[in-house]
Enzyme design. Sequence first.
Site, short mmCIF file in Angstrom:
data_model
loop_
_atom_site.label_atom_id
_atom_site.label_comp_id
_atom_site.label_asym_id
_atom_site.label_seq_id
_atom_site.Cartn_x
_atom_site.Cartn_y
_atom_site.Cartn_z
N ARG A 119 85.16 -68.44 -0.06
CA ARG A 119 85.29 -68.79 1.37
C ARG A 119 84.72 -70.18 1.64
O ARG A 119 84.03 -70.41 2.64
CB ARG A 119 84.56 -67.78 2.26
CG ARG A 119 85.08 -66.39 2.18
CD ARG A 119 86.51 -66.24 2.72
NE ARG A 119 86.89 -64.86 2.74
CZ ARG A 119 87.48 -64.23 1.71
NH1 ARG A 119 87.78 -64.88 0.60
NH2 ARG A 119 87.79 -62.96 1.81
N SER B 148 86.43 -60.67 9.03
CA SER B 148 85.03 -60.58 8.56
C SER B 148 84.20 -61.65 9.25
O SER B 148 84.54 -62.83 9.17
CB SER B 148 84.95 -60.81 7.06
OG SER B 148 85.78 -59.89 6.41
N GLU C 16 80.80 -66.34 8.46
CA GLU C 16 82.03 -66.92 7.89
C GLU C 16 82.80 -67.66 9.00
O GLU C 16 83.47 -68.66 8.75
CB GLU C 16 82.88 -65.78 7.31
CG GLU C 16 84.17 -66.25 6.70
CD GLU C 16 85.05 -65.09 6.22
OE1 GLU C 16 84.57 -64.21 5.49
OE2 GLU C 16 86.24 -65.11 6.58
C1 LIG Z 1 92.12 -59.50 11.61
C2 LIG Z 1 91.70 -60.68 10.74
C3 LIG Z 1 91.68 -60.53 9.37
C4 LIG Z 1 91.33 -61.62 8.54
N1 LIG Z 1 91.33 -61.42 7.20
C5 LIG Z 1 91.02 -62.46 6.38
C6 LIG Z 1 91.07 -62.29 4.96
O1 LIG Z 1 91.43 -61.24 4.44
N2 LIG Z 1 90.72 -63.35 4.19
C7 LIG Z 1 90.35 -64.54 4.71
O2 LIG Z 1 90.05 -65.45 3.94
N3 LIG Z 1 90.28 -64.72 6.05
C8 LIG Z 1 90.62 -63.71 6.90
N4 LIG Z 1 90.55 -63.89 8.25
C9 LIG Z 1 90.09 -65.17 8.79
C10 LIG Z 1 91.24 -66.14 9.15
O3 LIG Z 1 92.47 -65.48 9.21
C11 LIG Z 1 91.37 -67.28 8.14
O4 LIG Z 1 90.16 -67.96 8.02
C12 LIG Z 1 92.47 -68.27 8.53
O5 LIG Z 1 92.68 -69.19 7.47
C13 LIG Z 1 92.12 -69.04 9.79
O6 LIG Z 1 93.26 -69.79 10.17
P1 LIG Z 1 93.47 -70.32 11.64
O7 LIG Z 1 94.65 -71.22 11.58
O8 LIG Z 1 93.54 -69.22 12.61
O9 LIG Z 1 92.12 -71.14 11.84
P2 LIG Z 1 91.42 -71.63 13.17
O10 LIG Z 1 90.54 -70.52 13.68
O11 LIG Z 1 92.39 -72.20 14.12
O12 LIG Z 1 90.48 -72.78 12.60
C14 LIG Z 1 89.40 -72.51 11.74
C15 LIG Z 1 88.62 -73.80 11.47
O13 LIG Z 1 89.44 -74.73 10.78
C16 LIG Z 1 89.63 -75.93 11.53
N5 LIG Z 1 91.04 -76.29 11.32
C17 LIG Z 1 92.15 -75.57 11.66
N6 LIG Z 1 93.26 -76.16 11.19
C18 LIG Z 1 92.86 -77.30 10.55
C19 LIG Z 1 93.56 -78.32 9.84
N7 LIG Z 1 94.89 -78.29 9.69
N8 LIG Z 1 92.85 -79.35 9.33
C20 LIG Z 1 91.51 -79.40 9.47
N9 LIG Z 1 90.79 -78.43 10.11
C21 LIG Z 1 91.46 -77.40 10.64
C22 LIG Z 1 89.30 -75.55 12.96
O14 LIG Z 1 88.85 -76.67 13.70
C23 LIG Z 1 88.21 -74.52 12.75
O15 LIG Z 1 86.97 -75.12 12.51
C24 LIG Z 1 90.94 -62.84 9.12
C25 LIG Z 1 90.96 -62.98 10.51
C26 LIG Z 1 91.36 -61.93 11.31
C27 LIG Z 1 91.40 -62.10 12.81
#
Ligand SMILES: Cc1cc2nc3c(=O)[nH]c(=O)nc-3n(C[C@H](O)[C@H](O)[C@H](O)COP(=O)(O)OP(=O)(O)OC[C@H]3O[C@@H](n4cnc5c(N)ncnc54)[C@H](O)[C@@H]3O)c2cc1C
Length: 340
Positions: free
Chosen positions: A164, A240, A336
């Site tokens: 992570r 998580s 996380e």
């Molecule tokens: C129900 C649920 C289950 C999940 N299960 C998992 C799992 O099994 N494994 C896992 O690893 N994660 C899991 N996650 C966490 C999440 O899905 C991941 O971390 C995912 O990659 C986040 O993507 P996002 O686009 O929504 O990020 P965001 O929440 O939009 O952004 C996260 C961070 O990244 C930054 N950011 C976003 N896009 C960019 C970019 N293009 N360039 C630079 N910075 C950027 C943002 O500013 C922020 O700081 C889960 C979440 C939920 C709600």
Amino acid sequence: MQENFSLKPFNTFSVEAKAKYFTEVTCVEELKEVLHFANSNTPKLPILFLGGGSNILFTQDFDGLAIKLNLQGISEESINENEVLVTAKAGENWHNFVIHCLKKNYGGLENLSLIPGNVGTSPMQNIGAYGTEIKDVFVSCKVLDLENSELKTFNLEECRFGYRDSIFKQEGKGKYVILEVTFKLTTKNHHIKTEYGAIQSELENLGINDNVTIQDVSKAVINIRQSKLPDPKETGNAGSFFKNPTIPLAQFEILKEKFNNIPGYPNGEVVKVPAGWLIEQSGWKGKQIGNVASHKLQALVLINATGNATGKEIFDFSTAVINSIKEKYGIELEREVNII
Ligand SMILES: Cc1cc2nc3c(=O)[nH]c(=O)nc-3n(C[C@H](O)[C@H](O)[C@H](O)COP(=O)(O)OP(=O)(O)OC[C@H]3O[C@@H](n4cnc5c(N)ncnc54)[C@H](O)[C@@H]3O)c2cc1C
């Protein structure tokens, strides 16, 4: 460009927070334009990139420019008869991208089915599930350097992926925006991974015993995830909330004397301990304080139980969990989720 804009629909915790400015971009030129706007403001506006908002917790308003990245597009290039390079732009939804690859029978991402969020965010924390992390299929990502507006490519080694973790959460934090990601996938002789979690038993439930395909694995993963994780559309959460802590072997052995059923996954001189177990054993599973709770099926997931929680309440709940684990086990849990 919108002012004083509510970010509630843009975070899966569904908490209220306002951005001073908000905009959406669909290409690099638009992105450069809005970055120029932020940089020419006096003082410079802080910037926040938004993907799917599924790994973020707003504990306050954001006094800067929030940029929703909507860059779309998927392309591919054949390497040989067994492998293909597939590139997706940052704004592509992760799960839709996985399904796109599965429809083409490209293997490598099936165990990562149904993870919320966007492709561009996937390298940030090296998303992982069911025995796979993106580092296993990652080739490179193209980024924009926010200091000089130059394009740069990070290869696998340069991303310094860990559990992570990546360079983008460490020394590269706040320095780059990820524009697209390239993966190397298999076109045949796929490496099927069913040994992790409940995949094998779910395949049996589905009546699939032999000749398991990557599509079958994806289906099993989707079923397992839907049965144990809250859907953010119904209950606000960010998956998580904490990382699984890694502690020195010596500390684990001392803990084992006191708590003989403590689980641990040794790796050399360190042991990874499941945070969910620690939280559950400390009485937090299903516990609710005000508008916030630890999920009844998955203690590691904190939820906006009533739909009315503030980010500060969720953060305070997480602090109470951290303090209680520290007191009972001497282990400090790390969040996380990205806290804003
Ligand atoms: C129900 C649920 C289950 C999940 N299960 C998992 C799992 O099994 N494994 C896992 O690893 N994660 C899991 N996650 C966490 C999440 O899905 C991941 O971390 C995912 O990659 C986040 O993507 P996002 O686009 O929504 O990020 P965001 O929440 O939009 O952004 C996260 C961070 O990244 C930054 N950011 C976003 N896009 C960019 C970019 N293009 N360039 C630079 N910075 C950027 C943002 O500013 C922020 O700081 C889960 C979440 C939920 C709600």
